[in-house]
Design a protein around this motif. Structure first.
Motif, PDB file in Angstrom:
ATOM      1  N   ASN A  84       4.880   7.752 -11.709  1.00 27.45           N
ATOM      2  CA  ASN A  84       5.523   8.988 -12.408  1.00 27.45           C
ATOM      3  C   ASN A  84       6.154   8.786 -11.126  1.00 27.45           C
ATOM      4  N   LEU A  85       7.389   9.680 -11.291  1.00 22.24           N
ATOM      5  CA  LEU A  85       8.341  10.434 -10.008  1.00 22.24           C
ATOM      6  C   LEU A  85       8.031  11.960  -8.947  1.00 22.24           C
ATOM      7  N   ASP A  86       6.773  12.017 -10.058  1.00 28.03           N
ATOM      8  CA  ASP A  86       6.481  13.623  -9.407  1.00 28.03           C
ATOM      9  C   ASP A  86       6.581  13.462  -8.181  1.00 28.03           C
ATOM     10  N   ASN A  87       5.913  13.100  -7.151  1.00 27.38           N
ATOM     11  CA  ASN A  87       5.601  12.875  -5.847  1.00 27.38           C
ATOM     12  C   ASN A  87       7.065  12.552  -5.800  1.00 27.38           C
ATOM     13  N   TYR A  88       7.383  11.796  -5.932  1.00 25.84           N
ATOM     14  CA  TYR A  88       9.291  11.396  -5.232  1.00 25.84           C
ATOM     15  C   TYR A  88       9.758  13.342  -5.230  1.00 25.84           C
ATOM     16  N   ILE A  89       9.596  13.780  -6.628  1.00 24.27           N
ATOM     17  CA  ILE A  89      10.579  15.021  -6.797  1.00 24.27           C
ATOM     18  C   ILE A  89       9.933  16.057  -5.562  1.00 24.27           C
ATOM     19  N   GLU A  90       8.632  15.403  -5.790  1.00 26.79           N
ATOM     20  CA  GLU A  90       7.899  17.047  -4.895  1.00 26.79           C
ATOM     21  C   GLU A  90       7.936  16.955  -3.296  1.00 26.79           C
ATOM     22  N   ALA A  91       8.068  15.541  -2.999  1.00 26.40           N
ATOM     23  CA  ALA A  91       8.474  15.058  -1.529  1.00 26.40           C
ATOM     24  C   ALA A  91       9.746  15.576  -1.380  1.00 26.40           C
ATOM     25  N   PHE A  92      10.797  15.148  -2.238  1.00 22.41           N
ATOM     26  CA  PHE A  92      12.233  15.310  -1.832  1.00 22.41           C
ATOM     27  C   PHE A  92      12.674  16.877  -1.327  1.00 22.41           C
ATOM     28  N   ARG A  93      11.893  17.398  -2.323  1.00 22.87           N
ATOM     29  CA  ARG A  93      11.963  19.264  -2.211  1.00 22.87           C
ATOM     30  C   ARG A  93      11.282  20.144  -1.287  1.00 22.87           C
ATOM     31  N   GLU A  94      10.282  19.609  -0.712  1.00 29.74           N
ATOM     32  CA  GLU A  94       9.271  20.108   0.077  1.00 29.74           C
ATOM     33  C   GLU A  94       9.594  19.274   1.796  1.00 29.74           C
ATOM     34  N   LEU A 146      11.136   7.396   0.663  1.00 27.19           N
ATOM     35  CA  LEU A 146      12.520   7.739   0.853  1.00 27.19           C
ATOM     36  C   LEU A 146      13.335   7.369   2.192  1.00 27.19           C
ATOM     37  N   ALA A 147      12.484   7.702   2.790  1.00 24.09           N
ATOM     38  CA  ALA A 147      13.348   7.696   5.060  1.00 24.09           C
ATOM     39  C   ALA A 147      13.161   6.316   5.191  1.00 24.09           C
ATOM     40  N   SER A 148      12.523   5.301   4.694  1.00 27.47           N
ATOM     41  CA  SER A 148      12.323   3.469   4.918  1.00 27.47           C
ATOM     42  C   SER A 148      13.524   3.153   4.375  1.00 27.47           C
ATOM     43  N   ILE A 149      13.667   3.375   3.113  1.00 26.86           N
ATOM     44  CA  ILE A 149      15.173   3.480   1.932  1.00 26.86           C
ATOM     45  C   ILE A 149      16.223   2.661   3.594  1.00 26.86           C
ATOM     46  N   PRO A 150      16.620   3.150   3.419  1.00 27.86           N
ATOM     47  CA  PRO A 150      18.174   3.472   4.562  1.00 27.86           C
ATOM     48  C   PRO A 150      18.364   2.384   5.172  1.00 27.86           C
ATOM     49  N   LEU A 208       0.750  -1.133  -0.156  1.00 32.12           N
ATOM     50  CA  LEU A 208      -0.144   0.122   0.206  1.00 32.12           C
ATOM     51  C   LEU A 208       0.787   1.210   0.261  1.00 32.12           C
ATOM     52  N   LEU A 209       2.037   1.229   0.721  1.00 34.28           N
ATOM     53  CA  LEU A 209       2.826   2.514   0.678  1.00 34.28           C
ATOM     54  C   LEU A 209       3.835   2.883  -0.450  1.00 34.28           C
ATOM     55  N   ILE A 210       3.901   1.628  -1.705  1.00 39.92           N
ATOM     56  CA  ILE A 210       4.821   1.735  -2.286  1.00 39.92           C
ATOM     57  C   ILE A 210       3.684   2.659  -3.932  1.00 39.92           C
ATOM     58  N   ILE A 211       2.747   1.549  -4.198  1.00 32.31           N
ATOM     59  CA  ILE A 211       2.164   1.875  -4.751  1.00 32.31           C
ATOM     60  C   ILE A 211       1.423   3.184  -4.631  1.00 32.31           C
ATOM     61  N   ASN A 212       0.635   3.695  -3.393  1.00 33.08           N
ATOM     62  CA  ASN A 212      -0.056   4.890  -3.471  1.00 33.08           C
ATOM     63  C   ASN A 212       0.977   6.195  -3.077  1.00 33.08           C
ATOM     64  N   SER A 213       2.214   5.335  -3.662  1.00 30.61           N
ATOM     65  CA  SER A 213       3.148   7.436  -3.617  1.00 30.61           C
ATOM     66  C   SER A 213       3.128   7.353  -4.889  1.00 30.61           C
ATOM     67  N   PHE A 214       2.885   6.466  -5.888  1.00 27.68           N
ATOM     68  CA  PHE A 214       3.026   6.699  -7.353  1.00 27.68           C
ATOM     69  C   PHE A 214       1.629   7.157  -8.300  1.00 27.68           C
ATOM     70  N   LYS A 215       0.789   7.468  -6.806  1.00 23.67           N
ATOM     71  CA  LYS A 215      -0.682   7.993  -6.975  1.00 23.67           C
ATOM     72  C   LYS A 215      -0.531   9.254  -7.140  1.00 23.67           C
ATOM     73  N   THR A 216      -1.535  10.448  -7.341  1.00 24.37           N
ATOM     74  CA  THR A 216      -2.247  11.933  -7.204  1.00 24.37           C
ATOM     75  C   THR A 216      -3.426  11.316  -6.540  1.00 24.37           C
ATOM     76  N   LYS A 217      -3.068  12.521  -5.513  1.00 28.79           N
ATOM     77  CA  LYS A 217      -4.162  12.697  -4.279  1.00 28.79           C
ATOM     78  C   LYS A 217      -5.488  11.955  -4.520  1.00 28.79           C
TER      79      LYS A 217
END
Length: 271
Positions: free
Chosen positions: A50-60, A245-249, A26-35
């Motif tokens: 698409n990686l838009d969520n990851y790019i924006e989360a990385f910046r925010e 992103l935070a869980s990967i390390p 659920l965490l991974i598939i929903n991280s690629f979805k829009t709201k």
């Protein structure tokens, strides 16, 4: 174990594995979805990866800075816990007596004390000494993390014969040298276990940093993640990407050390 029992156990194991992995799915598939997709159907496969969520989360999240803050606090805290807990457990295991037994039971009993019961007086006390900062939170993590660590170290040290200490002492080693050069290298499995358990706890902790770290630019990843949840809106798509992103390390560290973790926990609890 007979073959007739093997298949049902394998089926049960697969079912339990799927249940355990379902939150990660659920965490991974929903991280690629829009709201809109998340609120539409959380179980559905995303329309596009698409990686838009990851790019924006990385910046925010200001990810590089918050990642550095989390790594700094986690690494120093875990190192301090390992050093002091291993030395304390060694002293308690080698000095048999009523006082040592009492102190050990005191540490074991401290594991039952919930943080919430001492939260307000602790923060008030540290505030008086101007220690609501990184050194202060590291000191707090030492206090809260040493009980379980001493318990695990003490279990392993009880199985190491005192003859090693005596032989090293005859060869001219003092107690400090006996511990660091003879005993501590033998504690590698349990040290890895203590390191991983405390790393997972400190890395994911939100409550204590939210009370102690109140300066701009010093936030850890869980603390910064709170900004995705406002009073009137919750940005789940960004939060889930940030959590991934935070869980990967921690996941990478666990997979590299899982054999030592299992070995250390079994040694610390049985001996």
């Amino acid at each position: 174990m007979g073959r007739k029992y093997r298949l049902p156990l394998e089926i049960i194991g697969i079912i339990l594995a799927l249940i355990w992995l379902s939150p990660f799915y659920l965490l991974i598939i929903n991280s690629f979805k829009t709201k809109r997709e998340i609120f539409g159907n959380t179980l559905k496969w995303p329309e596009s990866f698409n990686l838009d969520n990851y790019i924006e989360a990385f910046r925010e999240l200001d990810f590089l800075r918050t990642f550095f803050n989390s790594v700094l606090i986690t690494v120093i805290s875990v190192a301090v816990i390992i050093i002091f807990s291993s030395m304390a457990a060694y002293a308690l295991s080698r000095n048999k007596g009523k006082m040592s037994a009492f102190l050990f039971m005191l540490f074991v009993g401290a594991m039952l004390i919930p943080f919430q019961s001492v939260m307000i007086p602790l923060i008030s006390l540290f505030g008086k000494f101007d220690m609501l900062n990184r050194p202060g939170i590291i000191f707090m993590y030492l206090g809260f993390g040493c009980s379980l660590s001493i318990f695990l170290y003490h279990g392993v040290l009880s199985g190491i014969p005192r003859a090693l200490d005596e032989a090293a002492t005859i060869d001219g080693c003092n107690k400090f040298q006996v511990f660091w050069y003879i005993i501590f290298p033998m504690l590698k499995p349990i040290t890895v276990t203590v390191a991983i358990l405390n790393t997972i706890w400190i890395w994911n902790d939100y409550l204590l940093p939210s009370l102690v770290i109140n300066q701009e630019g010093m936030e850890t990843i869980p603390l910064r993640m709170f900004f995705f949840f406002g009073e009137y809106t919750k940005q789940w798509h960004l939060a889930l990407a940030g959590l991934t992103l935070a869980s990967i390390p921690v996941i990478i560290a666990y997979f590299f050390a899982q054999r030592e973790i299992i070995k250390g926990v079994s040694e610390g609890s049985v001996k």
